[in-house]
Design an enzyme around this catalytic site. Structure first.
Site, short mmCIF file in Angstrom:
data_model
loop_
_atom_site.label_atom_id
_atom_site.label_comp_id
_atom_site.label_asym_id
_atom_site.label_seq_id
_atom_site.Cartn_x
_atom_site.Cartn_y
_atom_site.Cartn_z
N ASP A 84 0.84 -1.19 0.00
CA ASP A 84 0.00 0.00 0.00
C ASP A 84 0.88 1.25 0.00
O ASP A 84 2.08 1.19 0.29
CB ASP A 84 -0.89 -0.02 1.25
CG ASP A 84 -2.05 0.96 1.16
OD1 ASP A 84 -2.41 1.37 0.04
OD2 ASP A 84 -2.59 1.32 2.22
N GLU B 49 2.61 4.69 -4.29
CA GLU B 49 2.59 5.59 -5.46
C GLU B 49 3.92 6.30 -5.70
O GLU B 49 4.25 6.53 -6.86
CB GLU B 49 1.46 6.62 -5.32
CG GLU B 49 0.07 6.04 -5.39
CD GLU B 49 -0.35 5.30 -4.13
OE1 GLU B 49 -1.15 4.35 -4.23
OE2 GLU B 49 0.16 5.64 -3.04
N ASP C 160 -9.24 3.25 -2.93
CA ASP C 160 -10.21 3.62 -1.89
C ASP C 160 -11.56 4.00 -2.49
O ASP C 160 -11.91 5.19 -2.59
CB ASP C 160 -9.67 4.77 -1.06
CG ASP C 160 -8.46 4.36 -0.24
OD1 ASP C 160 -8.22 3.15 -0.10
OD2 ASP C 160 -7.76 5.25 0.27
#
Length: 800
Positions: free
Chosen positions: A400, A403, A484
């Protein structure tokens, strides 16, 4: 009179101009023009690579997405006004006067044109940009581009390639967490593909600004582009997958239902959830641990109070049939007593600006540094640390924030700026570049480190990694979920085109958080989302902190029973789903397919994005509006069967399908062969002694069943079983053939049960060796035949 694209836009842009010299080099050709130069070569397979640079030399930066390849010789022809470069079925013609270009496929048809003077570069104080414009064909549709909001067809839209940790998305939100600049163009007759292999900021305008042109702008001094001649969409995808690599076969348990929440906060709660699944007879294979399992959000740690003995806990879960997957955060806490941080400082693995100490920011753990996953040294260091997780019974890694997201003040204003500063340097194994250059590759490289850690700690097991961020080639290292999302009806609808375009972009193993991650689902929404989720490749229920419980039984008995029905159906379909994943790992085609992929000649499918195919044979039409108890369904031409009633339906029409709350419209095309098994509480518990083959008469059909142990890497050594099934309609009979092709894996199967639909009446006779029984169900017009699996070629003749 030549069309000059550059004059239509900013005249400050410097067009490539004309070709001054042509130089053939080993297995390629260099075209020097007035402003910059081109390199044309080929990795083989009928693919052309074209690089345009504004500089005096090519960068030679190794791709993050493309696997190693050797250049194949080109056929180059040069005349006074033009030159032609051929690589198999792909042909590039270049006008020397103004670098106008055209790409042709193997039939000689021009499928893509670049107008005169459409290549350009521009340098201003903020950035260096190269770009080009391409003509849009009449009736052209655009697919792919990875995770993008909106409909399936991306025409008339503009997109940015820049991975972000965006937490709220609507139909116009862009960009999100995955940037895959692979575009498929199809005009109803022929397809081609373009892959722009750059990990920097990029804009792709598919006719929003000018409906006659699409443009690609790369914030770099160089654009590297691969051209894939079709002629079909499938051909384009297969060539792209040959270039960027195919998904390896995942462990079978990863195809089961997976349960997650931010967070199951301690061992007691985790075990309580696991026991409730088993007590309720609700199939589930995986339980996730979110960030709160860690000690103060420090990666590779366990909170000693909430999870005092993680090894014992994972063993107990395994004894109940559960795999444990834990989240992996990107950052490492800055703390002198924290051995992960101190060892990273000693190893020199953290990202920094030139001549400065490691770059620090604020994340969950407080002051944090980022490992440089573009270095092999860092990936090995990270893999060694996985002993704290994989060495304690963890079966999968959930990557997670990769990015990477940076909790700066920019996050509240603009998520695209909530990341590592652009001048921080990444090593890229000796080819250093800034985060501005390599930003979109960071997530892939972290997943690569996680994937490679299994070879160090679990060498006999298949890796399982799930990622939020991605670039082209992610399929080699991880599956993905769509970030999300919210408990909105609109996000059920949005998930379909997002997942289909991810599949078309090479990422077959993808899903969305069932029920929605943020916000509170209603029982009706959760039921409908579970109905759809059961037919997506990655199937996980997940919900955020401060939301009400979202376990399948949290909405009352009616919703629980609906959810159980569809999760059990997915498990019953596991032989079919696992075989579809096997085919995807070989061919590169998606598991969740838009109808245009299988029915490209049918214009009704070209923009259809609220239905999809689950594998090759099952059409799924989810309900995605509240209070809806029916919906319009489109079936392509041919005969289809209602999955629930066996009623035949002739395709080529839109019609209203009844859909009470416990029913998702499902249809199976004639000629299909669907292998099914009795559903178990988890994948290993399925009954393997009997295989049911659901046969749908009305057309000829074939299917190949793939079987192995579902967990180890022994299939790479040929330890698997392949069985071919063939259904043929003759004048007065049906013939069904079972042909074992490879039997290196012992399946333990003893019996086949054939359920043949679409018969007008009871057959005159059924001929089969060692036939045990057969009977005809007149109400459903279905013949049931039972016979042993004798491990030999078997012919069944049904006389009508």
């Amino acid at each position: 009179m030549h069309f000059s694209w550059v004059n239509e836009y900013e005249t400050a842009r410097r067009a490539a101009g004309g070709i001054r010299t042509l130089e053939q080099i080993p297995d390629g050709v260099v075209l020097r023009c007035d402003e910059g130069m081109f390199l044309v070569d080929s990795p083989g397979g009928g693919v052309l690579r074209l690089i345009y640079t504004s500089r005096e030399c090519f960068s030679g930066v190794k791709s993050f997405a493309v696997e190693e390849w050797k250049r194949e010789p080109l056929e180059v022809t040069s005349g006074e006004d033009s030159c032609t470069v051929r690589a198999g079925s792909s042909v590039l013609a270049v006008r020397k006067e103004d670098t106008g270009m055209s790409f042709r496929n193997g039939t000689g048809k021009t499928v893509l044109e670049i107008p005169p003077n459409a290549w350009y570069w521009r340098k201003d104080p903020a950035k260096h940009t190269v770009g080009a414009a391409f003509r849009i064909r009449e009736g052209e549709h655009f697919y792919g581009l990875g995770e993008k909001t909106g409909f399936l067809d991306k025409r008339a839209s503009r997109f940015r390639m820049w991975n972000t940790g965006q937490t709220v998305y609507t139909p116009s939100t862009d960009p999100l967490g995955k940037s895959i600049p692979f575009l498929i163009a199809y005009d109803g007759n022929t397809a081609y593909g373009l892959f722009v292999d750059k990990t920097c900021n990029m804009y792709i305008d598919l006719g929003e600004k000018n409906d006659e042109l699409f443009t690609i702008d790369v914030e770099d001094s160089e654009m590297e582009m691969y051209f894939f001649a079709g002629p079909s969409i499938k051909d384009v995808i297969k060539r792209y997958m040959n270039l960027t690599g195919k998904m390896d076969l995942p462990p079978k348990w990863a195809l089961g239902y997976q349960q997650c929440r931010w967070s199951y906060g301690d061992e007691k709660q985790v075990m309580s959830i696991a026991k409730e699944f088993r007590e309720r007879g609700f199939p589930c294979d995986v339980i996730y641990l979110d960030v709160d399992y860690m000690d103060g959000f420090r990666v590779f740690t366990w909170d000693p109070n909430r999870f005092p003995d993680p090894g014992r806990m994972t063993r107990e879960l395994a004894g109940m049939g559960f795999r444990t997957v834990v989240i992996m955060e990107t950052g490492v806490k800055v703390e002198g007593s924290y051995d992960v941080y101190t060892s990273g400082i000693r190893e020199g693995v953290f990202c920094s600006k030139p001549g400065e100490p490691p770059y620090q920011t604020d994340l969950w753990a407080g002051r944090t540094v980022f490992p440089d996953f573009t270095r092999e040294k860092t990936r090995r260091w990270w893999a060694r640390l996985q002993a704290a997780l994989l060495g304690r019974g963890v079966s999968g890694l959930w990557v997670d924030m990769n990015e990477p997201t940076d909790f700066s003040s920019e996050a509240e204003v603009d998520w695209t700026r909530a990341t590592v500063p652009g001048d921080v340097v990444l090593d890229h194994d000796g080819q250093p570049g800034t985060f501005d250059q390599y930003h979109n590759a960071y997530g892939n490289c972290m997943c690569r480190a996680a994937h490679e850690s299994f070879g160090m700690h679990r060498p006999g097991e298949r890796p399982f990694v799930v990622s939020r961020a991605a670039y082209a080639g992610i399929q080699r290292y991880a599956c993905v979920w769509t970030g999300d999302n919210h408990s909105w009806w609109e996000h059920i609808a949005a998930a379909m085109p997002m997942l289909m375009n991810l599949g078309l972009s090479g990422v077959a193993f993808a899903g969305s958080d069932t029920g929605g991650f943020q916000g509170n689902a209603t029982g009706e929404l959760f039921a409908r989302w579970t109905e759809m989720g059961a037919f997506t490749p990655f199937f996980r229920g997940h919900s955020a902190a401060n939301t009400k419980p979202h376990e399948p039984w949290a909405f009352g008995s009616e919703v629980e029973e609906i959810c159980r029905k569809y999760v059990r159906l997915r498990y019953a379909l596991m032989p079919y789903l696992y075989s579809e994943f096997y085919e995807s790992s070989r061919e590169g085609l998606p598991v969740m397919r838009p109808l245009v992929l299988e029915y490209p000649e049918d214009g009704e499918t070209h923009e259809l994005c609220d239905e999809f195919l689950f594998g090759r044979s099952i059409l799924v039409a989810p309900v995605y509006r509240p209070a809806a108890r029916r919906r319009i369904v489109y079936l392509p031409g041919g005969t289809w069967f209602d999955f629930w009633t066996d009623r035949p339906v002739e395709g080529g029409v839109h019609f209203i399908s009844e859909a009470p709350l416990d029913t998702i419209p499902l249809f199976v095309r004639a000629g299909s062969i669907i292998p099914m098994a009795e559903a178990g509480e988890y994948t290993v518990r399925q009954n393997g002694e009997t295989l049911t083959l659901e046969l749908y008469a009305g057309a000829d059909g074939n299917y190949t069943l793939y079987e192995d142990d579902g967990a180890s890497n022994r299939f790479h050594e040929g330890i698997y079983s392949l069985t071919e099934f063939a259904l043929r309609r003759k004048e007065q009979s049906l013939e069904f053939t079972i042909t074992p092709r490879t039997q290196n894996y012992q399946t333990g199967r003893k019996t086949y049960t054939l359920r043949i639909r679409g018969l007008e009446g009871p057959p005159q006779a059924v001929e089969a060796p060692e036939l045990r029984q057969s009977h005809f169900d007149g109400e459903r017009r279905m013949l049931v035949v039972e016979l042993p699996d004798n491990k030999r070629e078997t012919h069944i003749e049904i006389h009508l």
